[in-house]
Every structure is written in C-alpha cells, then in structure tokens.
Design an enzyme around this catalytic site. Structure first.
Site, PDB file in Angstrom:
ATOM      1  CE  LYS A  39      -3.681   4.611  -3.459  1.00 20.87           C
ATOM      2  NZ  LYS A  39      -2.344   4.082  -3.091  1.00 20.87           N
ATOM      3  CG  ASP A  62      -0.260   2.162   2.485  1.00 22.09           C
ATOM      4  OD1 ASP A  62      -1.224   1.732   1.815  1.00 22.09           O
ATOM      5  OD2 ASP A  62       0.702   2.770   1.997  1.00 22.09           O
ATOM      6  CD  GLN A 107       1.071   4.411  -4.542  1.00 21.98           C
ATOM      7  OE1 GLN A 107       0.264   4.836  -3.719  1.00 21.98           O
ATOM      8  NE2 GLN A 107       0.817   3.325  -5.255  1.00 21.98           N
TER       9      GLN A 107
HETATM   10  N1  GUN Z   1       1.581   0.322  -4.411  1.00 27.52           N
HETATM   11  C1  GUN Z   1       0.698  -0.596  -4.881  1.00 27.52           C
HETATM   12  N2  GUN Z   1      -0.304  -0.765  -3.998  1.00 27.52           N
HETATM   13  C2  GUN Z   1      -0.049   0.048  -2.949  1.00 27.52           C
HETATM   14  C3  GUN Z   1      -0.726   0.325  -1.716  1.00 27.52           C
HETATM   15  O1  GUN Z   1      -1.773  -0.240  -1.381  1.00 27.52           O
HETATM   16  N3  GUN Z   1      -0.137   1.243  -0.919  1.00 27.52           N
HETATM   17  C4  GUN Z   1       1.029   1.861  -1.234  1.00 27.52           C
HETATM   18  N4  GUN Z   1       1.538   2.722  -0.371  1.00 27.52           N
HETATM   19  N5  GUN Z   1       1.676   1.634  -2.358  1.00 27.52           N
HETATM   20  C5  GUN Z   1       1.133   0.723  -3.211  1.00 27.52           C
END
Ligand code: GUN
Length: 297
Positions: free
Chosen positions: A55, A122, A99
């Site tokens: 990301k 998110d 995350q």
């Molecule tokens: N862990 C797995 N997928 C995601 C996501 O889309 N966002 C976040 N913040 N954590 C994750």
C-alpha cells in the site's frame, strides 16, 4: 477441456483505476492539496508487513503522501487511541488505515470507531458500515469487497438477478460483500447467500452459484465438484501452506483449488493477481475521494 483465457486480470484492472486516479490527484495538486494517507501497523505480523508495504509503494507511485506508524505488539490500547486522535487532527492526512489483525489487548471495534469517519478509508467505522447497509453512497466502502464489485463490473460480469454465494462472514470481506451485492442498484441487485462454519451443506450452496466469492481463509477449500460449470469464481483467500519443494519451505495458495477449478469456471480470478491489487486500488480511490471531500467542506 481447458479454458485458457477465462482469467480476470485484477492487476490490469487495478492499473486502469490507478490511471484514472492520477488525473484526480493532479487536479488536487493544482489546488495545492496532496492526498495524504497514514498507515498504522501494530506488531510484526509478516502478512501485515507485506500488505502495508504494498500500500505504501502504490501510494508513492501515485504521488499520495503516506506515513507509516509501527507500534510494538504490546502497546496499550490507550496509546493507539492517542495516536489516532493525533492523526484525526492532522490536516495533511485525509485517510487513516489501521491494519488488521490487532493484538488481543486491543479492542478492534473501539479502534475502528475512533478513526474519524471522514478519514475512514477502510470503511470500518460504524457510521460507514451503517451507510453501506442503507445504500448511502456518501460513506466509504471496505476496500476488498468494493474491489471485487469493481472487478466484476469492469470484467462485464452481470450481477443483476444473479445467484451469488459468499463463503465467509467476516467484517472485512464476507458481510460487507453480501450487503453491497444485494443493494437495489446497478452493478448489484444479486440474490445473495452467505455460507459460514455452521452452514449445513456448503457444497450444495456453492453448486447453485452463478458467482462464487470465497473469503473464508481455508487453503484450497473450493474443489471442482463444488463449482457449476460456467460459474464466475472470485478467490479472496491468502493462505501459507507447507511446501518442501519451495526454498522458503512454504507457498501461498488461495481458498480455491485453482488448477482443478479454472478449466470449468466461466471466469476466475488468479491468486495472486486477482483481488489483491483491486483492494489496493480501492484504498487509493477512497483516499483521493477523502481529499476531494476535505477541500469541498
Ligand atoms: N487486513 C486484511 N484486510 C484488511 C483491510 O482491508 N484493511 C485493514 N485495515 N486490515 C486488513
């Protein structure tokens, strides 16, 4: 019978979306605004490190400012909340992503409710979850299901009236995916079944699906006899399995037994190269929108 060209190339579609975003980012910069995104990672979960790294890289490639805060595994919840309060107040940042997964001492629902809804790229804040259920487009939608919907749209897979079976009822993929697909809206309008650990006969449900979306986190769970020939198969899973022939001793597989299912599927996402890049593209899209909305306020 092999169907060599039935792959849905998530990388190519994500690149297309990112290309569209570069124009919006340039327009923001012309107005003196650089979109900004903060990542928060707690502990050293290897998968989370990889995901956040990807990301960050995509943000940099698009000219989105990003900063990553890495907190120790043992951090107290209050400290994480204090960091989020600072990030919420920082005008350089338009998006905040914490995350998952988080360590046990931290209440995930408290963390996600602390991120300012207008920076919740998110889509995990209760306000945005509520807007999603209501079909209110002003909220942010979670990136993985939003990416799958966009992938289906751009691959011209018709969802209107389709029987969609979603395997998995998690808050990150399964539940929001089902909510999005059953909305009365173009590119949705599906009849949705969610299967989970208490579902009596998962294979029978799967065989009815026109579109099968698999997000349960079980390596190669979906076998050929669970897929109706011609069905569209979307594999969200990322599972590390032992492999004595690999240098690392392991390899990554999806939730779908790809080699067996690909020949009979109508369309199928490769894994990697299917859903993952779309998730990142949607995060970038949400961040650009958050920046656009911030200057419109
Ligand atoms: N862990 C797995 N997928 C995601 C996501 O889309 N966002 C976040 N913040 N954590 C994750």
């Amino acid at each position: 019978m092999t169907a060599p060209d039935n792959l849905i190339d998530g990388r190519a579609l994500a690149a297309q979306i990112q290309g569209e975003l570069t124009e919006r980012i340039a327009a923001l910069k012309a107005r003196g605004v650089q979109p900004g995104l903060a990542f928060v990672r707690v502990g050293e979960d290897p998968a989370s490190r990889v995901y956040v790294g990807r990301k960050e890289k995509t943000s940099a490639a698009l000219g989105i400012l990003s900063e990553t805060h890495v907190l120790p595994e043992t951090i107290a919840e209050a400290e994480l909340l204090a960091l989020l309060a600072r990030l919420n107040a920082d005008p350089r940042l338009h998006g905040i992503l914490v995350q998952a997964p988080l360590p046990r001492q931290i209440r995930q629902e408290v963390v996600y409710a602390t991120v300012a809804p207008e920076k919740d790229v998110d889509g995990f804040h209760p306000m945005n979850v509520g807007k999603l259920m209501l079909g209110d487009p002003t909220g942010f939608k979670p990136c993985t299901p939003a990416g799958i919907l966009e992938l289906l749209k751009r691959a011209q897979v018709k969802t209107d009236g389709a029987e969609v079976v979603v395997l998995g009822r998690g808050n990150i993929v399964g539940k929001p995916m089902a909510a999005m697909l059953c909305q009365k809206a173009r590119g949705a309008n599906a009849t949705v079944t969610i299967c989970h650990s208490a579902t009596r006969d998962i294979p029978a449900h799967c065989r009815r699906a026109d579109i099968l979306i698999v997000a349960m986190g079980v390596a190669e769970f979906v076998k050929a006899d669970m897929v109706r020939p011609g069905a569209v198969v979307i594999d969200v899973g990322v599972n590390r399995v032992p492999d004595a022939t690999a240098k690392s001793g392991s390899r990554l597989v999806g939730d779908v037994a790809f080699a067996a299912v690909q020949p009979l599927a109508g369309r199928i996402t490769p894994n990697p190269g299917g859903v993952g890049p779309m998730t990142i593209a949607m995060l970038m899209q949400n961040t650009v929108r958050a920046a656009e909305q911030a200057i419109a306020r």
